[in-house]
Design a protein around this motif. Structure first.
Motif, PDB file in Angstrom:
ATOM      1  N   THR A 157       0.399  -1.164   0.299  1.00 39.90           N
ATOM      2  CA  THR A 157       0.318  -0.017   0.485  1.00 39.90           C
ATOM      3  C   THR A 157       0.503   1.670   0.317  1.00 39.90           C
ATOM      4  N   ILE A 158       0.264   2.343  -0.240  1.00 37.70           N
ATOM      5  CA  ILE A 158       0.740   3.784  -0.585  1.00 37.70           C
ATOM      6  C   ILE A 158       0.822   3.790   0.904  1.00 37.70           C
ATOM      7  N   GLU A 159       2.528   4.677   1.301  1.00 36.20           N
ATOM      8  CA  GLU A 159       2.999   5.376   2.554  1.00 36.20           C
ATOM      9  C   GLU A 159       3.019   6.927   2.643  1.00 36.20           C
ATOM     10  N   ALA A 160       1.973   7.240   4.262  1.00 38.35           N
ATOM     11  CA  ALA A 160       1.281   8.870   3.853  1.00 38.35           C
ATOM     12  C   ALA A 160       2.698   9.537   3.452  1.00 38.35           C
ATOM     13  N   GLN A 161       3.976   9.286   4.380  1.00 40.73           N
ATOM     14  CA  GLN A 161       5.636   9.913   4.371  1.00 40.73           C
ATOM     15  C   GLN A 161       6.402   9.744   3.294  1.00 40.73           C
ATOM     16  N   GLU A 162       5.960   8.401   2.071  1.00 35.75           N
ATOM     17  CA  GLU A 162       7.180   8.595   1.379  1.00 35.75           C
ATOM     18  C   GLU A 162       6.496   8.775   0.206  1.00 35.75           C
ATOM     19  N   PHE A 163       7.296   9.273  -1.200  1.00 38.59           N
ATOM     20  CA  PHE A 163       6.911  10.588  -1.859  1.00 38.59           C
ATOM     21  C   PHE A 163       7.193   9.129  -3.327  1.00 38.59           C
ATOM     22  N   TYR A 164       6.755   9.418  -4.058  1.00 37.51           N
ATOM     23  CA  TYR A 164       5.904   8.089  -5.274  1.00 37.51           C
ATOM     24  C   TYR A 164       5.942   8.780  -6.959  1.00 37.51           C
ATOM     25  N   GLU A 165       6.685   8.063  -8.106  1.00 35.90           N
ATOM     26  CA  GLU A 165       6.459   8.591  -8.929  1.00 35.90           C
ATOM     27  C   GLU A 165       4.780   7.617  -9.797  1.00 35.90           C
ATOM     28  N   CYS A 166       4.629   8.190 -11.308  1.00 34.27           N
ATOM     29  CA  CYS A 166       3.440   7.686 -11.936  1.00 34.27           C
ATOM     30  C   CYS A 166       3.849   7.845 -13.015  1.00 34.27           C
ATOM     31  N   HIS A 167       3.307   5.674 -13.454  1.00 34.60           N
ATOM     32  CA  HIS A 167       3.663   5.939 -14.824  1.00 34.60           C
ATOM     33  C   HIS A 167       1.994   5.547 -15.101  1.00 34.60           C
ATOM     34  N   LEU A 184       8.150  14.006  -7.906  1.00 33.97           N
ATOM     35  CA  LEU A 184       7.284  13.387  -7.260  1.00 33.97           C
ATOM     36  C   LEU A 184       5.850  13.358  -6.659  1.00 33.97           C
ATOM     37  N   LEU A 185       5.250  12.820  -6.107  1.00 38.84           N
ATOM     38  CA  LEU A 185       4.160  12.760  -5.111  1.00 38.84           C
ATOM     39  C   LEU A 185       3.986  12.314  -4.268  1.00 38.84           C
ATOM     40  N   LYS A 186       3.793  13.127  -2.892  1.00 40.68           N
ATOM     41  CA  LYS A 186       3.935  13.046  -1.998  1.00 40.68           C
ATOM     42  C   LYS A 186       2.970  11.360  -1.560  1.00 40.68           C
ATOM     43  N   GLY A 187       2.814  10.486  -1.192  1.00 36.40           N
ATOM     44  CA  GLY A 187       2.191   9.360  -0.439  1.00 36.40           C
ATOM     45  C   GLY A 187       0.723  10.195   0.012  1.00 36.40           C
ATOM     46  N   GLU A 188       0.860  10.696   1.274  1.00 38.61           N
ATOM     47  CA  GLU A 188      -0.492  11.519   1.862  1.00 38.61           C
ATOM     48  C   GLU A 188      -1.357  12.459   0.793  1.00 38.61           C
ATOM     49  N   TRP A 189      -0.635  12.233   0.073  1.00 35.95           N
ATOM     50  CA  TRP A 189      -1.860  13.047  -1.248  1.00 35.95           C
ATOM     51  C   TRP A 189      -2.144  12.439  -1.832  1.00 35.95           C
ATOM     52  N   LEU A 190      -1.868  10.852  -2.385  1.00 39.70           N
ATOM     53  CA  LEU A 190      -2.472   9.467  -3.308  1.00 39.70           C
ATOM     54  C   LEU A 190      -3.809   9.637  -2.312  1.00 39.70           C
ATOM     55  N   LEU A 191      -3.357   8.908  -0.976  1.00 35.40           N
ATOM     56  CA  LEU A 191      -3.635   8.463   0.251  1.00 35.40           C
ATOM     57  C   LEU A 191      -5.288  10.017   0.191  1.00 35.40           C
ATOM     58  N   ALA A 192      -5.831  10.973  -0.368  1.00 34.97           N
ATOM     59  CA  ALA A 192      -6.215  11.472   0.127  1.00 34.97           C
ATOM     60  C   ALA A 192      -7.345  11.617  -1.456  1.00 34.97           C
ATOM     61  N   ILE A 193      -6.489  11.097  -1.887  1.00 34.47           N
ATOM     62  CA  ILE A 193      -7.107  10.983  -3.334  1.00 34.47           C
ATOM     63  C   ILE A 193      -8.307  10.159  -3.486  1.00 34.47           C
ATOM     64  N   ALA A 194      -7.720   9.357  -3.274  1.00 30.57           N
ATOM     65  CA  ALA A 194      -8.051   7.351  -2.702  1.00 30.57           C
ATOM     66  C   ALA A 194      -9.293   7.851  -1.662  1.00 30.57           C
ATOM     67  N   ARG A 204      -5.157  18.816  -3.899  1.00 30.54           N
ATOM     68  CA  ARG A 204      -6.246  19.963  -4.937  1.00 30.54           C
ATOM     69  C   ARG A 204      -5.088  19.923  -6.970  1.00 30.54           C
ATOM     70  N   LEU A 205      -3.637  20.643  -5.888  1.00 30.14           N
ATOM     71  CA  LEU A 205      -2.833  20.554  -7.375  1.00 30.14           C
ATOM     72  C   LEU A 205      -2.045  18.885  -7.527  1.00 30.14           C
ATOM     73  N   ALA A 206      -2.464  18.202  -6.555  1.00 34.10           N
ATOM     74  CA  ALA A 206      -1.673  16.771  -7.477  1.00 34.10           C
ATOM     75  C   ALA A 206      -2.792  16.442  -7.831  1.00 34.10           C
ATOM     76  N   ALA A 207      -3.727  16.011  -7.915  1.00 32.72           N
ATOM     77  CA  ALA A 207      -4.531  15.721  -8.544  1.00 32.72           C
ATOM     78  C   ALA A 207      -5.669  16.276  -9.598  1.00 32.72           C
ATOM     79  N   LYS A 208      -5.107  17.351  -9.465  1.00 37.90           N
ATOM     80  CA  LYS A 208      -5.541  18.539 -11.027  1.00 37.90           C
ATOM     81  C   LYS A 208      -4.061  17.797 -12.433  1.00 37.90           C
TER      82      LYS A 208
END
Length: 236
Positions: A157-167, A184-194, A204-208
């Motif tokens: 699973t995505i971890e809030a404090q880690e950073f991620y790439e997107c393919h 980079l995308l912070k895990g907490e942003w991805l979890l919030a979108i989910a 919001r910026l990450a989602a856009k």
């Protein structure tokens, strides 16, 4: 093929020949349907006014080819009045559906997600979250959705404090040390979108960023008319 009294939202209309309209509408059972409404441009009757975007009708059509014939239509007594930025956002949703949704490809859930989005626009809800939710739902229905809670390369699973790439064809995975920070995308942003939580401006910026990146290959190089309209009005 004949279909009777199918609920439908008008997405887009354009002139066809001298007196007719070519209409794209969204239905729960058949997805996007394009049909000709013969003679409606020569008859200036109140019923003609029903054939406008965001109108929900009960429609009947016949035909198996791409050029179906709208045989009758009537009001479903569900009226919307969108204004200002909420109106332009509605045009944007319609354009996405016309551009991306294959004809006669039923998506029952997408129909109701669209209806929910229009009602939210009617109620003047916060625009950014509802657009992102619809964009990601549309991508999922088309087979291009991503799991915002999964690290696909590490099977965890995505971890809030880690950073991620997107393919865009795989999904998200933990970033390597050599990746520039701006990608980079912070895990907490991805979890919030989910979770559908767009309260944080960074989320919001990450989602856009992600929605535009995922939609770009599908939309191609032709710009969205609704987006250009919104920008032009904003700068007037």
């Amino acid at each position: 093929m004949r279909v009777d009294l199918q609920p439908a939202y008008i997405l887009h209309t354009r002139p066809y020949r001298d007196t007719s309209l070519l209409i794209d509408f969204l239905t729960p059972d058949f997805g996007r349907v394009t049909a000709v409404a013969r003679g409606v441009r020569k008859n200036k009757t109140p019923k003609r006014q029903l054939l406008n975007p965001f109108s929900r009708l009960l429609v009947c059509w016949q035909g198996k080819t791409d050029m179906k014939l709208l045989t009758s239509f009537e009001s479903d007594n569900h009226f919307l009045s969108l204004t200002a930025n909420h109106l332009y956002s509605g045009f944007y949703l319609n354009e996405l559906l016309v551009r991306l949704l294959p004809e006669m490809d039923g998506h029952n859930g997408l129909y109701f997600a669209y209806e929910q989005s229009l009602n939210a626009l009617q109620n003047k809800d916060d625009i950014e979250p509802l657009l992102r939710e619809f964009e990601f739902r549309l991508l999922t229905e088309l087979g291009y959705g991503l799991d915002f809670g999964a690290d696909v390369r590490n099977d965890c699973t995505i971890e809030a404090q880690e950073f991620y790439e997107c393919h865009i064809q795989e999904g998200f995975f933990r970033a390597g040390a050599e990746v520039p920070e701006q990608f980079l995308l912070k895990g907490e942003w991805l979890l919030a979108i989910a979770a559908g939580d767009y309260s944080d401006p960074a989320t919001r910026l990450a989602a856009k960023y992600l929605s535009r990146r995922l939609l770009k290959p599908l939309l191609g190089s032709r710009p969205l008319n609704s987006r250009q309209l919104f920008v032009s009005v904003k700068h007037d």
